[in-house]
Design an enzyme around this catalytic site. Sequence first.
Site, PDB file in Angstrom:
ATOM      1  CB  ALA A 215      -0.875  -0.016   1.243  1.00  7.83           C
TER       2      ALA A 215
ATOM      3  N   GLY B 138       0.817  -5.165   0.793  1.00  4.34           N
ATOM      4  CA  GLY B 138      -0.337  -5.244  -0.112  1.00  4.34           C
ATOM      5  C   GLY B 138       0.040  -5.813  -1.477  1.00  4.34           C
TER       6      GLY B 138
ATOM      7  CD  GLU C 289      -2.202  -7.930   2.456  1.00  9.09           C
ATOM      8  OE1 GLU C 289      -2.410  -8.237   3.622  1.00  9.09           O
ATOM      9  OE2 GLU C 289      -2.400  -6.781   2.016  1.00  9.09           O
TER      10      GLU C 289
ATOM     11  CD  GLU D  91       1.611  -5.882   5.447  1.00  6.74           C
ATOM     12  OE1 GLU D  91       2.467  -6.734   5.788  1.00  6.74           O
ATOM     13  OE2 GLU D  91       0.872  -6.039   4.454  1.00  6.74           O
TER      14      GLU D  91
HETATM   15  N1  DAK Z   1       4.571   3.407  -0.306  1.00  9.85           N
HETATM   16  C1  DAK Z   1       4.944   4.628  -0.762  1.00  9.85           C
HETATM   17  N2  DAK Z   1       6.096   4.847  -1.402  1.00  9.85           N
HETATM   18  C2  DAK Z   1       6.919   3.817  -1.577  1.00  9.85           C
HETATM   19  C3  DAK Z   1       6.613   2.522  -1.118  1.00  9.85           C
HETATM   20  C4  DAK Z   1       5.345   2.330  -0.454  1.00  9.85           C
HETATM   21  N3  DAK Z   1       4.930   1.134  -0.037  1.00  9.85           N
HETATM   22  N4  DAK Z   1       7.645   1.703  -1.429  1.00  9.85           N
HETATM   23  C5  DAK Z   1       8.543   2.458  -2.063  1.00  9.85           C
HETATM   24  N5  DAK Z   1       8.127   3.733  -2.144  1.00  9.85           N
HETATM   25  C6  DAK Z   1       8.809   4.877  -2.749  1.00  9.85           C
HETATM   26  C7  DAK Z   1       9.927   5.357  -1.838  1.00  9.85           C
HETATM   27  O1  DAK Z   1       9.415   6.211  -0.836  1.00  9.85           O
HETATM   28  C8  DAK Z   1      10.801   6.081  -2.832  1.00  9.85           C
HETATM   29  O2  DAK Z   1      10.225   7.320  -3.114  1.00  9.85           O
HETATM   30  P1  DAK Z   1      11.133   8.678  -3.231  1.00  9.85           P
HETATM   31  O3  DAK Z   1      11.888   8.761  -1.963  1.00  9.85           O
HETATM   32  O4  DAK Z   1      12.016   8.412  -4.430  1.00  9.85           O
HETATM   33  O5  DAK Z   1      10.139   9.755  -3.441  1.00  9.85           O
HETATM   34  C9  DAK Z   1      10.681   5.216  -4.082  1.00  9.85           C
HETATM   35  O6  DAK Z   1       9.488   4.474  -3.915  1.00  9.85           O
HETATM   36  C10 DAK Z   1      11.817   4.226  -4.232  1.00  9.85           C
HETATM   37  O7  DAK Z   1      11.916   3.515  -3.024  1.00  9.85           O
HETATM   38  P2  DAK Z   1      13.325   3.191  -2.331  1.00  9.85           P
HETATM   39  O8  DAK Z   1      14.294   4.298  -2.556  1.00  9.85           O
HETATM   40  O9  DAK Z   1      13.039   2.795  -0.932  1.00  9.85           O
HETATM   41  O10 DAK Z   1      13.769   1.949  -3.224  1.00  9.85           O
HETATM   42  P3  DAK Z   1      14.653   0.697  -2.816  1.00  9.85           P
HETATM   43  O11 DAK Z   1      14.826  -0.072  -4.077  1.00  9.85           O
HETATM   44  O12 DAK Z   1      15.872   1.127  -2.049  1.00  9.85           O
HETATM   45  O13 DAK Z   1      13.743  -0.145  -1.807  1.00  9.85           O
HETATM   46  C11 DAK Z   1      11.709  -1.272  -1.114  1.00  9.85           C
HETATM   47  C12 DAK Z   1      12.563  -0.755  -2.288  1.00  9.85           C
HETATM   48  C13 DAK Z   1      10.426  -1.794  -1.736  1.00  9.85           C
HETATM   49  C14 DAK Z   1      12.417  -2.411  -0.394  1.00  9.85           C
HETATM   50  C15 DAK Z   1      11.445  -0.103  -0.117  1.00  9.85           C
HETATM   51  O14 DAK Z   1      10.991   1.020  -0.848  1.00  9.85           O
HETATM   52  C16 DAK Z   1      10.432  -0.456   0.919  1.00  9.85           C
HETATM   53  O15 DAK Z   1      10.750  -1.076   1.945  1.00  9.85           O
HETATM   54  N6  DAK Z   1       9.192  -0.030   0.704  1.00  9.85           N
HETATM   55  C17 DAK Z   1       8.098  -0.225   1.669  1.00  9.85           C
HETATM   56  C18 DAK Z   1       7.652  -1.672   1.697  1.00  9.85           C
HETATM   57  C19 DAK Z   1       6.538  -1.868   2.712  1.00  9.85           C
HETATM   58  O16 DAK Z   1       6.716  -1.604   3.909  1.00  9.85           O
HETATM   59  N7  DAK Z   1       5.426  -2.330   2.223  1.00  9.85           N
HETATM   60  C20 DAK Z   1       4.220  -2.541   3.070  1.00  9.85           C
HETATM   61  C21 DAK Z   1       3.370  -1.299   3.059  1.00  9.85           C
HETATM   62  S1  DAK Z   1       2.013  -1.426   4.158  1.00  9.85           S
HETATM   63  C22 DAK Z   1      -5.591  -2.260   4.413  1.00  9.85           C
HETATM   64  C23 DAK Z   1      -5.219  -3.235   3.527  1.00  9.85           C
HETATM   65  C24 DAK Z   1      -3.885  -3.357   3.145  1.00  9.85           C
HETATM   66  C25 DAK Z   1      -2.929  -2.502   3.654  1.00  9.85           C
HETATM   67  C26 DAK Z   1      -3.305  -1.526   4.524  1.00  9.85           C
HETATM   68  C27 DAK Z   1      -4.635  -1.404   4.928  1.00  9.85           C
HETATM   69  N8  DAK Z   1      -6.982  -2.106   4.854  1.00  9.85           N
HETATM   70  C28 DAK Z   1      -7.980  -3.060   4.301  1.00  9.85           C
HETATM   71  C29 DAK Z   1      -7.382  -1.201   5.807  1.00  9.85           C
HETATM   72  C30 DAK Z   1      -1.568  -2.692   3.235  1.00  9.85           C
HETATM   73  C31 DAK Z   1      -0.536  -2.195   3.893  1.00  9.85           C
HETATM   74  C32 DAK Z   1       0.815  -2.246   3.294  1.00  9.85           C
HETATM   75  O17 DAK Z   1       1.065  -2.800   2.245  1.00  9.85           O
END
Ligand code: DAK
Length: 258
Positions: free
Chosen positions: A66, A109, A112, A132
């Site tokens: 997400a 997400g 998922e 998450e």
């Molecule tokens: N969201 C927003 N931006 C993201 C992102 C994300 N999930 N993942 C990457 N980006 C953005 C980074 O902020 C960065 O943006 P700038 O700084 O350039 O503006 C750009 O993408 C490149 O990212 P990185 O510089 O970090 O790139 P790397 O290759 O070094 O790393 C990475 C890639 C995927 C390992 C890293 O970006 C990362 O850890 N990203 C977050 C992964 C994460 O935590 N994913 C889970 C998110 S929470 C719900 C249902 C579902 C959900 C929620 C509620 N309901 C039914 C209520 C789901 C929740 C989730 O998925």
Amino acid sequence: MTTPVVLVERPAEGVALVRINRPDARNALNMEVRRLIAQHLTELADDAGVRCIVLTGNEKSFAAGADIKEMANIGSIEMLQRGTLKLWRTIASCPKPVIAAVNGFALGGGCELAMTCDIIIAGESAKFGQPEVKIGIIPGGGGTQRLTRAVGKFKAMRYVLTGDIFGAREAYEMGLVSELVPDADVEKHAIEMAKRIAELPPLAVEQAKEAVLRGMDASLETGLALETKAIQLLFSSEDQKEGMAAFIEKRKPVFKGR
Ligand code: DAK
């Protein structure tokens, strides 16, 4: 002109490919992407010319979860009103097979989303995970349930509770990934498989998918009853007569979807 964040392509007859296209954000799933995926899936489900769908991202990321920036400051009522689960249901309930072609990250997400599909084809360096917990939430798009059903309690707990990322090989060995292929071949392989599925009698494919999915939610006896009803139903289809006649006559069958 800005490029749409979700693209639809027709790489082969009977096959549609839906591509998430936010490369600068590692294909993070903002609401626009979610709504477009749901909208396209709904349209493709109704399109008689489409028999199998491939869902993919780019070489760096299937989807990194997400969009954290979009949800960081919202409250629970707004979250409830987003109706994320309803949007994802359009994929899970799509009557046609959906193949996830995963390169790069499939996190949160994104993992998922892949798990709502029917088949997951992953590149050797793809990375999966439900991270998450590291940002103060839990998987909310089916992760606690679908991952557990796919890999069992103890592997699911190991990853859901630590948020650790795992590689495609581990995902394959756990049973989360259907097929592991070289990174460069993921899309091609998924399209090839989709083409083969698209050539099969669509009523049989649809019934097979439904029996597997509905059976997963039912007791063995109920699942077996469902399966029996489905196979009995197929004996009224023209394609069953054609498929069996073609086998006996040693020729290629011509399926009409009737
Ligand atoms: N969201 C927003 N931006 C993201 C992102 C994300 N999930 N993942 C990457 N980006 C953005 C980074 O902020 C960065 O943006 P700038 O700084 O350039 O503006 C750009 O993408 C490149 O990212 P990185 O510089 O970090 O790139 P790397 O290759 O070094 O790393 C990475 C890639 C995927 C390992 C890293 O970006 C990362 O850890 N990203 C977050 C992964 C994460 O935590 N994913 C889970 C998110 S929470 C719900 C249902 C579902 C959900 C929620 C509620 N309901 C039914 C209520 C789901 C929740 C989730 O998925």
